[in-house]
Motif scaffolding. Sequence first.
Motif, PDB file in Angstrom:
ATOM      1  N   MET A  19      40.372  53.003  52.697  1.00 61.85           N
ATOM      2  CA  MET A  19      38.969  52.681  52.480  1.00 61.85           C
ATOM      3  C   MET A  19      38.713  52.209  51.055  1.00 61.85           C
ATOM      4  SD  MET A  19      37.391  52.728  55.223  1.00 61.85           S
ATOM      5  CE  MET A  19      35.808  52.387  54.463  1.00 61.85           C
ATOM      6  N   ALA A  20      39.476  52.698  50.102  1.00 60.04           N
ATOM      7  CA  ALA A  20      39.327  52.227  48.723  1.00 60.04           C
ATOM      8  C   ALA A  20      39.655  50.743  48.638  1.00 60.04           C
ATOM      9  CB  ALA A  20      40.243  53.030  47.794  1.00 60.04           C
ATOM     10  N   LEU A  21      40.745  50.330  49.287  1.00 61.03           N
ATOM     11  CA  LEU A  21      41.105  48.916  49.304  1.00 61.03           C
ATOM     12  C   LEU A  21      40.041  48.106  50.050  1.00 61.03           C
ATOM     13  CD1 LEU A  21      43.048  46.601  48.753  1.00 61.03           C
ATOM     14  CD2 LEU A  21      44.277  47.209  50.844  1.00 61.03           C
ATOM     15  N   ALA A  22      39.582  48.644  51.189  1.00 59.49           N
ATOM     16  CA  ALA A  22      38.562  47.934  51.968  1.00 59.49           C
ATOM     17  C   ALA A  22      37.294  47.724  51.141  1.00 59.49           C
ATOM     18  CB  ALA A  22      38.245  48.707  53.248  1.00 59.49           C
ATOM     19  N   ARG A  23      36.941  48.724  50.342  1.00 54.35           N
ATOM     20  CA  ARG A  23      35.696  48.614  49.572  1.00 54.35           C
ATOM     21  C   ARG A  23      35.817  47.658  48.397  1.00 54.35           C
ATOM     22  NH1 ARG A  23      34.769  54.504  50.667  1.00 54.35           N
ATOM     23  NH2 ARG A  23      33.674  54.389  52.653  1.00 54.35           N
ATOM     24  N   LEU A  24      37.040  47.340  48.027  1.00 57.69           N
ATOM     25  CA  LEU A  24      37.195  46.251  47.069  1.00 57.69           C
ATOM     26  C   LEU A  24      36.659  44.952  47.671  1.00 57.69           C
ATOM     27  CD1 LEU A  24      40.638  46.541  45.262  1.00 57.69           C
ATOM     28  CD2 LEU A  24      38.358  46.619  44.246  1.00 57.69           C
ATOM     29  N   GLY A  25      36.641  44.906  49.011  1.00 57.06           N
ATOM     30  CA  GLY A  25      36.053  43.754  49.691  1.00 57.06           C
ATOM     31  C   GLY A  25      34.580  43.596  49.364  1.00 57.06           C
ATOM     32  N   VAL A  26      33.876  44.712  49.181  1.00 53.05           N
ATOM     33  CA  VAL A  26      32.458  44.652  48.815  1.00 53.05           C
ATOM     34  C   VAL A  26      32.308  43.977  47.455  1.00 53.05           C
ATOM     35  CG1 VAL A  26      30.381  46.004  48.352  1.00 53.05           C
ATOM     36  CG2 VAL A  26      31.968  46.743  50.143  1.00 53.05           C
ATOM     37  N   ALA A  27      33.140  44.392  46.490  1.00 47.64           N
ATOM     38  CA  ALA A  27      33.087  43.798  45.150  1.00 47.64           C
ATOM     39  C   ALA A  27      33.465  42.325  45.200  1.00 47.64           C
ATOM     40  CB  ALA A  27      34.022  44.561  44.222  1.00 47.64           C
ATOM     41  N   THR A  28      34.489  42.001  45.978  1.00 41.78           N
ATOM     42  CA  THR A  28      34.921  40.611  46.116  1.00 41.78           C
ATOM     43  C   THR A  28      33.798  39.749  46.670  1.00 41.78           C
ATOM     44  OG1 THR A  28      37.180  41.375  46.526  1.00 41.78           O
ATOM     45  CG2 THR A  28      36.672  39.112  47.152  1.00 41.78           C
ATOM     46  N   CYS A  29      33.119  40.288  47.682  1.00 41.08           N
ATOM     47  CA  CYS A  29      31.991  39.579  48.289  1.00 41.08           C
ATOM     48  C   CYS A  29      30.882  39.342  47.267  1.00 41.08           C
ATOM     49  CB  CYS A  29      31.477  40.406  49.465  1.00 41.08           C
ATOM     50  SG  CYS A  29      29.910  39.850  50.132  1.00 41.08           S
ATOM     51  N   MET A  30      30.543  40.372  46.494  1.00 39.32           N
ATOM     52  CA  MET A  30      29.443  40.259  45.527  1.00 39.32           C
ATOM     53  C   MET A  30      29.732  39.200  44.460  1.00 39.32           C
ATOM     54  SD  MET A  30      27.151  42.260  46.590  1.00 39.32           S
ATOM     55  CE  MET A  30      27.180  43.363  48.022  1.00 39.32           C
ATOM     56  N   ILE A  31      31.003  39.031  44.114  1.00 39.78           N
ATOM     57  CA  ILE A  31      31.366  38.057  43.081  1.00 39.78           C
ATOM     58  C   ILE A  31      31.503  36.644  43.658  1.00 39.78           C
ATOM     59  CG2 ILE A  31      33.287  37.331  41.600  1.00 39.78           C
ATOM     60  CD1 ILE A  31      33.590  40.162  40.695  1.00 39.78           C
ATOM     61  N   PHE A  32      32.205  36.518  44.802  1.00 42.04           N
ATOM     62  CA  PHE A  32      32.551  35.187  45.272  1.00 42.04           C
ATOM     63  C   PHE A  32      31.536  34.555  46.225  1.00 42.04           C
ATOM     64  CE2 PHE A  32      36.800  36.356  43.744  1.00 42.04           C
ATOM     65  CZ  PHE A  32      37.096  35.203  43.032  1.00 42.04           C
ATOM     66  N   SER A  33      30.722  35.347  46.906  1.00 40.53           N
ATOM     67  CA  SER A  33      29.718  34.740  47.787  1.00 40.53           C
ATOM     68  C   SER A  33      28.731  33.870  47.002  1.00 40.53           C
ATOM     69  CB  SER A  33      28.979  35.826  48.579  1.00 40.53           C
ATOM     70  OG  SER A  33      28.013  35.251  49.442  1.00 40.53           O
ATOM     71  N   PRO A  34      28.117  34.370  45.906  1.00 43.46           N
ATOM     72  CA  PRO A  34      27.249  33.496  45.101  1.00 43.46           C
ATOM     73  C   PRO A  34      28.027  32.351  44.439  1.00 43.46           C
ATOM     74  CG  PRO A  34      26.867  35.813  44.570  1.00 43.46           C
ATOM     75  CD  PRO A  34      28.116  35.749  45.397  1.00 43.46           C
ATOM     76  N   PHE A  35      29.295  32.628  44.077  1.00 45.32           N
ATOM     77  CA  PHE A  35      30.132  31.609  43.438  1.00 45.32           C
ATOM     78  C   PHE A  35      30.292  30.401  44.357  1.00 45.32           C
ATOM     79  CE2 PHE A  35      34.483  29.888  43.077  1.00 45.32           C
ATOM     80  CZ  PHE A  35      34.438  29.380  41.785  1.00 45.32           C
ATOM     81  N   PHE A  36      30.654  30.645  45.622  1.00 42.25           N
ATOM     82  CA  PHE A  36      30.838  29.531  46.553  1.00 42.25           C
ATOM     83  C   PHE A  36      29.501  28.898  46.946  1.00 42.25           C
ATOM     84  CE2 PHE A  36      34.993  31.605  47.380  1.00 42.25           C
ATOM     85  CZ  PHE A  36      35.799  30.506  47.158  1.00 42.25           C
ATOM     86  N   ALA A  37      28.444  29.715  47.041  1.00 47.76           N
ATOM     87  CA  ALA A  37      27.133  29.179  47.420  1.00 47.76           C
ATOM     88  C   ALA A  37      26.605  28.189  46.395  1.00 47.76           C
ATOM     89  CB  ALA A  37      26.127  30.314  47.610  1.00 47.76           C
ATOM     90  N   ARG A  38      26.931  28.417  45.113  1.00 51.37           N
ATOM     91  CA  ARG A  38      26.409  27.559  44.034  1.00 51.37           C
ATOM     92  C   ARG A  38      27.474  26.622  43.464  1.00 51.37           C
ATOM     93  NH1 ARG A  38      23.938  32.737  42.781  1.00 51.37           N
ATOM     94  NH2 ARG A  38      21.682  32.609  43.068  1.00 51.37           N
ATOM     95  N   LEU A  39      28.637  26.558  44.082  1.00 53.69           N
ATOM     96  CA  LEU A  39      29.753  25.769  43.566  1.00 53.69           C
ATOM     97  C   LEU A  39      29.359  24.302  43.416  1.00 53.69           C
ATOM     98  CD1 LEU A  39      32.767  26.167  42.805  1.00 53.69           C
ATOM     99  CD2 LEU A  39      33.340  25.435  45.125  1.00 53.69           C
ATOM    100  N   GLY A  40      29.680  23.733  42.243  1.00 53.74           N
ATOM    101  CA  GLY A  40      29.383  22.325  42.007  1.00 53.74           C
ATOM    102  C   GLY A  40      27.932  22.032  41.681  1.00 53.74           C
ATOM    103  N   GLY A  41      27.135  23.087  41.484  1.00 49.73           N
ATOM    104  CA  GLY A  41      25.731  22.879  41.135  1.00 49.73           C
ATOM    105  C   GLY A  41      24.826  22.604  42.311  1.00 49.73           C
ATOM    106  N   GLU A  42      25.381  22.540  43.516  1.00 44.49           N
ATOM    107  CA  GLU A  42      24.579  22.304  44.720  1.00 44.49           C
ATOM    108  C   GLU A  42      24.630  23.546  45.604  1.00 44.49           C
ATOM    109  OE1 GLU A  42      24.570  19.487  48.721  1.00 44.49           O
ATOM    110  OE2 GLU A  42      25.899  19.002  47.053  1.00 44.49           O
TER     111      GLU A  42
END
Length: 516
Positions: free
Chosen positions: A163-186
């Motif tokens: 579960m500790a490894l799985a919950r790293l998924g939460v942190a990964t999501c919080m960092i990369f979801s906005p990153f991909f959503a705003r990638l390239g300024g669009e």
Amino acid sequence: MAMFCSYIFMDILSPIKDLMQETRGWDSTAFGTMQGSEVFLNVFVFFLIIAGIILDKMGVRFTAVLSAAVMLVGACIKWYAVSESFAGTGLETWFTENLNYIPVFDELGVSPFYEGMPASAKFAASGFMIFGCGCEMAGITVSRGIVKWFKGREMALAMGSEMALARLGVATCMIFSPFFARLGGEVSVSRSVAFGVVLMCIALIMTIVYFFMDQKLDSQTGEAEEKDDPFKISDLGKILSDAGFWIVALLCVLYYSAIFPFQKYAVNMLQCNLTLTAPDADSFWASSSVTIIQYIIMLIVAAAGFASNFQKKANMKYGLLGLSIVALITYCYMGYMRQSAESIFAVFPLLAVLITPILGSYLDHHGKAASMLVLGSILLIACHLTFAFVLPMFKGNAVGGIIIAYTTILVLGASFSLVPASLWPSVPKLVDAKVIGSAYALIFWIQNIGLWLFPLLIGKVLDQTNPGVTDPTQYDYTAPLVMLASLGVAALILGFVLKVVDKKKGIGLELPNIQE
């Protein structure tokens, strides 16, 4: 790794709630209804009970691969629903004109759709329901698989580590979801979901790898794959008639309902309560490279902290622990400089990764599972009340607010680590081994009622207590947070009841997991 990927997809839209409102017209009610739909089929069509029967009948290997395949299908549907390709199609028209009234479910007030719900949210909810079936099936399968591999040994450590490894998924999501959503300024929310779909392909590959590893285990031990006798309704009767089982199940639904639904709104809650000033567009802190660097530092925090628990030599142990702490401070500083609510909340699982092995090892060797649940409930109450009443007092204080936020998020993550390390290994002590798959399925089913209800309730309470608010960063979250804190109070009471029942019936919840 499969659960790590599924945890990322589970909350893939959570850190971009504001973008969903701006680009897809999802208000808090639509967002909450869609998020709660994940567990709709599990709860109201009893799919999770069926999943438990499949697990008991077909074994861990088949069910693991099936669950990953179902998750991937649901993820693909959700991606298409939020993509630009869906807009203007006949499918969008159909979803706009239909599913506005669902007989029986509307009368009961539990429909996953409502009139006026955006078509993209309805279709995304449909895909999320399918994903939820696979995800919860995977959850009970993982628990059953760990029991098979670790029963009589370090079961709490194994479950806690998974579960500790799985919950790293939460942190990964919080960092990369906005990153991909705003990638390239669009802004494109579908890019974030597409990232999740790729990870679900990886999850399917991981379960296939596990299939062959489990086969190898059976060949080494000379045993056939663990399958149970034909399912009987009377087996469920034995489980449901046990008072200890019901207390653990209710503890689970209360505790998880105060955490998982909160995760879906946590980033928006921080946006509403912190004074965040975006860095200059041409500065290092606004660049895409800082996201990658921060994630690498996060992995160092997690890996060094986790590995420190398993070192025999003191200098290695404390050296890794020191590295983890320095990396954590560096990560927090970068989150402050980025002025990003998403990267601030991403610290949620990091302390859990550090202490879960400690807690699991302690429970394996010394016991005290029920006591750990009581402690977790106390921390849960304190954190939600801090978010509700203390954090808003620091709005306008750029440094003080973020320090309070970081501290509370880390403690909340630590309290969450108490549950897998103490609650899940307790289930085999409560039920017969031949129905353990069904027992886990029943607990997950009861848990899913809360996971369906509370995202929906939080969304409705937000809209009701913030009439006329159109800016997604100006909501008052006091009422939803008090509601979640009250779940912690109920869990605390049940924790004390569980200690009494355990002592009276001699269940052995306070005893070590390792059998001498």
